[in-house]
Design an enzyme around this catalytic site. Structure first.
Site, mmCIF file in Angstrom:
data_model
loop_
_atom_site.group_PDB
_atom_site.id
_atom_site.type_symbol
_atom_site.label_atom_id
_atom_site.label_comp_id
_atom_site.label_asym_id
_atom_site.label_seq_id
_atom_site.Cartn_x
_atom_site.Cartn_y
_atom_site.Cartn_z
ATOM 1 N N LYS A 205 -7.271 3.579 -19.634
ATOM 2 C CA LYS A 205 -7.550 3.895 -21.027
ATOM 3 C C LYS A 205 -6.301 3.646 -21.890
ATOM 4 O O LYS A 205 -5.794 2.558 -21.907
ATOM 5 C CB LYS A 205 -8.071 5.326 -21.125
ATOM 6 C CG LYS A 205 -9.194 5.641 -20.105
ATOM 7 C CD LYS A 205 -10.439 4.835 -20.383
ATOM 8 C CE LYS A 205 -11.564 4.874 -19.370
ATOM 9 N NZ LYS A 205 -11.448 5.504 -18.099
ATOM 10 N N TYR B 12 -15.381 14.426 -17.066
ATOM 11 C CA TYR B 12 -15.870 13.057 -16.956
ATOM 12 C C TYR B 12 -16.920 12.987 -15.823
ATOM 13 O O TYR B 12 -16.729 13.597 -14.766
ATOM 14 C CB TYR B 12 -14.690 12.111 -16.711
ATOM 15 C CG TYR B 12 -15.139 10.753 -16.246
ATOM 16 C CD1 TYR B 12 -16.017 9.995 -17.017
ATOM 17 C CD2 TYR B 12 -14.740 10.244 -15.019
ATOM 18 C CE1 TYR B 12 -16.476 8.766 -16.581
ATOM 19 C CE2 TYR B 12 -15.188 9.009 -14.574
ATOM 20 C CZ TYR B 12 -16.058 8.282 -15.361
ATOM 21 O OH TYR B 12 -16.516 7.071 -14.920
ATOM 22 N N ASP C 36 -6.430 16.643 -16.427
ATOM 23 C CA ASP C 36 -6.636 15.228 -16.729
ATOM 24 C C ASP C 36 -6.260 15.033 -18.198
ATOM 25 O O ASP C 36 -6.927 15.554 -19.099
ATOM 26 C CB ASP C 36 -8.111 14.888 -16.470
ATOM 27 C CG ASP C 36 -8.416 13.413 -16.649
ATOM 28 O OD1 ASP C 36 -7.726 12.758 -17.452
ATOM 29 O OD2 ASP C 36 -9.365 12.927 -16.014
ATOM 30 N N ARG D 227 0.842 -1.218 0.000
ATOM 31 C CA ARG D 227 0.000 0.000 0.000
ATOM 32 C C ARG D 227 0.869 1.256 0.000
ATOM 33 O O ARG D 227 0.469 2.308 -0.483
ATOM 34 C CB ARG D 227 -0.964 -0.004 1.201
ATOM 35 C CG ARG D 227 -1.743 1.304 1.350
ATOM 36 C CD ARG D 227 -3.049 1.168 2.137
ATOM 37 N NE ARG D 227 -2.901 0.474 3.383
ATOM 38 C CZ ARG D 227 -2.393 1.013 4.512
ATOM 39 N NH1 ARG D 227 -1.994 2.269 4.527
ATOM 40 N NH2 ARG D 227 -2.293 0.296 5.595
HETATM 41 C C1 3LM Z 1 -15.496 6.733 -19.827
HETATM 42 N N1 3LM Z 1 -13.953 7.374 -18.136
HETATM 43 O O1 3LM Z 1 -15.987 5.846 -20.514
HETATM 44 P P1 3LM Z 1 -11.363 5.174 -14.000
HETATM 45 N N2 3LM Z 1 -10.814 10.807 -16.242
HETATM 46 C C2 3LM Z 1 -11.338 10.638 -17.472
HETATM 47 C C3 3LM Z 1 -12.077 9.495 -17.762
HETATM 48 O O2 3LM Z 1 -12.574 9.366 -18.997
HETATM 49 C C4 3LM Z 1 -12.299 8.537 -16.748
HETATM 50 C C5 3LM Z 1 -11.738 8.737 -15.475
HETATM 51 C C6 3LM Z 1 -10.993 9.883 -15.258
HETATM 52 C C7 3LM Z 1 -14.839 6.419 -18.533
HETATM 53 C C8 3LM Z 1 -15.077 5.310 -17.777
HETATM 54 S S1 3LM Z 1 -17.720 5.245 -17.158
HETATM 55 C C9 3LM Z 1 -18.361 4.268 -15.864
HETATM 56 C C10 3LM Z 1 -16.240 4.459 -17.736
HETATM 57 C C11 3LM Z 1 -11.103 11.679 -18.508
HETATM 58 C C12 3LM Z 1 -13.117 7.310 -16.999
HETATM 59 C C13 3LM Z 1 -11.891 7.742 -14.376
HETATM 60 O O3 3LM Z 1 -11.564 5.360 -12.537
HETATM 61 O O4 3LM Z 1 -10.096 4.426 -14.302
HETATM 62 O O5 3LM Z 1 -12.583 4.641 -14.678
HETATM 63 O O6 3LM Z 1 -11.079 6.633 -14.616
HETATM 64 O O7 3LM Z 1 -15.486 7.934 -20.190
#
Ligand code: 3LM
Length: 405
Positions: free
Chosen positions: A208, A111, A183, A58
């Site tokens: 991603k 997001y 971001d 952790r």
């Molecule tokens: C999506 N997005 O389909 P995770 N910042 C950005 C993002 O696009 C995302 C995160 C942070 C999507 C996920 S929707 C339930 C699925 C610009 C995520 C957050 O915690 O790794 O999902 O990232 O747009």
């Protein structure tokens, strides 16, 4: 590797820790929860920060460390902290820099869960939030107050692909001593490095493009050594949004092909956007690679290319929109982006459902917007899939056979 190596070389070699015991070419996976101390004194010294070395996963892990150093090198930043998810990275960056009574300025359109974190969670702990049109310099400046600490944005914006001016925002943040957080998930450091415009903290959903293979959820925060140490020792240590070493290992593998994957995502998306723009059933296409897009002027300056995500609107009502999506065969109907597979989703009912309809419309995210993540398949096959489905709009075909195989 030389310090001034090109970014595609860095994606393969930066942060590499040599395996002196066996000479393993691939990064060893330290799938362990804890690390053995030679003696009690050594354990105490490590806890006191008087001796380098790992304690407990952790708090840090050699595989994770290699990922952190590699992404920091790609972003041109001093250090990084890997997290369990992209939201773990957004949370860590915000929680480490905000306390009750502080004020945060965010882009209206972000997001969906980043919006929910700021609008619904941070406010419960006494953080004030103002959402602004981040392209409007006067509106940003007018929102700054005595207690403003942080400015938060993403560019291009998920899901409407609006491009924000990093230089303008970086300058405002510097002038008013605000911590700027960007971001960079949509473009990755291969196409955009926010530090070059004075941005302080860069975050990613590593789920991603960084990983790129749809088999991990993870995130990363990049910043100065001081900032990353602060984030690790305050928020990450105690909240515990730590990445699994196995996920760090998968992302390190994915990163080796990030530059060539981004090249293909961009060239495919450019062809797809041009095709969509020419289709009579498509009413609007949002992709910064198109000359018609308001963000096109930033290409070659702020961002090297437009990335692999496109948003668009089609003729017809909600039923025709759903039928269009349901007819796709090569595309998978799924949220997320940046994978080898092409994905299609409806932001208003999926990724951006944490917004109320009124908030969403005010943020410039229309109910009819469809978002695609253009994958690495052959561009002609991707276009054919869209073409088959678009050409059937309006043909009383809402009950067309859906084949998800
Ligand atoms: C999506 N997005 O389909 P995770 N910042 C950005 C993002 O696009 C995302 C995160 C942070 C999507 C996920 S929707 C339930 C699925 C610009 C995520 C957050 O915690 O790794 O999902 O990232 O747009």
């Amino acid at each position: 590797m030389k310090k001034n190596a090109h970014i595609d070389t860095k994606a393969i070699h930066a942060g590499r820790i040599n395996d002196e015991q066996f000479g393993s070419l691939a990064t060893p996976l330290y799938q362990t929860s804890t690390f053995i101390f030679d003696n009690a004194e050594q354990g105490a010294d490590r806890f006191a920060g008087e001796q380098e070395g790992f304690i407990y996963t952790r708090l840090g892990n050699p595989t994770t460390r290699q990922l952190e150093q590699r992404v920091a090198a790609l972003e041109g930043m001093e250090d990084a902290a890997a997290t369990a998810t992209g939201m773990g990275a957004v949370s860590a960056a915000l929680l480490a820099n905000l306390s009750a009574g502080d004020h945060l300025i965010s882009s209206k359109a972000v997001y969906g869960c980043s919006y929910a974190l700021m609008a619904h969670q941070l406010t419960r702990f006494g953080v004030e939030v103002t959402f602004v049109d981040m392209n409007n310099e006067a509106e940003i400046v007018a929102a700054i107050k005595e207690n403003t600490k942080v400015i938060f944005l993403e560019t291009p914006i998920n899901p409407n692909l609006v491009v924000l001016d990093l230089e303008m925002i970086g300058n405002i943040a510097k002038q008013h001593q605000l911590i700027s957080i960007v971001d960079n998930t949509f473009l990755t450091p291969i196409l955009q490095r926010p530090i070059e415009f004075g941005i302080d903290i860069v975050i990613h959903s590593a789920t991603k493009y960084l990983n790129g293979h749809g088999d991990v959820v993870a995130g990363i925060v990049c910043g100065t050594t001081e900032m990353i140490t602060h984030i690790k020792l305050t928020v990450l240590k105690d909240i515990g949004a730590t990445i699994s070493p196995h996920d760090a290992w998968l992302i390190l593998r994915g990163l080796k092909t990030l530059p060539i994957r981004m090249e293909r995502h961009c060239s495919n998306a450019q062809k797809v956007a041009e095709y969509l723009e020419g289709h009579p059933m498509v009413t609007a296409v949002y992709y910064p690679g198109l000359a018609s897009h308001s963000g096109h002027k930033f290409i070659g300056k702020q961002m090297q290319a437009a990335g692999g995500v496109i948003a668009f609107e089609i003729k017809g009502d909600i039923h025709q929109g759903s039928a269009f999506i349901n007819r796709m065969q090569l595309f998978s109907i799924a949220v997320s982006l940046g994978d080898a597979e092409s994905l299609i989703q409806h932001p208003a009912s999926m990724t951006h459902s944490p917004y109320s309809q009124e908030e969403r419309l005010d943020a410039g995210i229309s109910d009819s917007l469809i978002r695609i993540s253009v994958g690495l398949e052959n561009a002609d096959d991707i276009i054919n899939d869209l073409d088959n489905s678009l050409n059937l709009i309006g043909h009383n075909n809402t009950d067309t056979v859906v084949n998800f195989s």
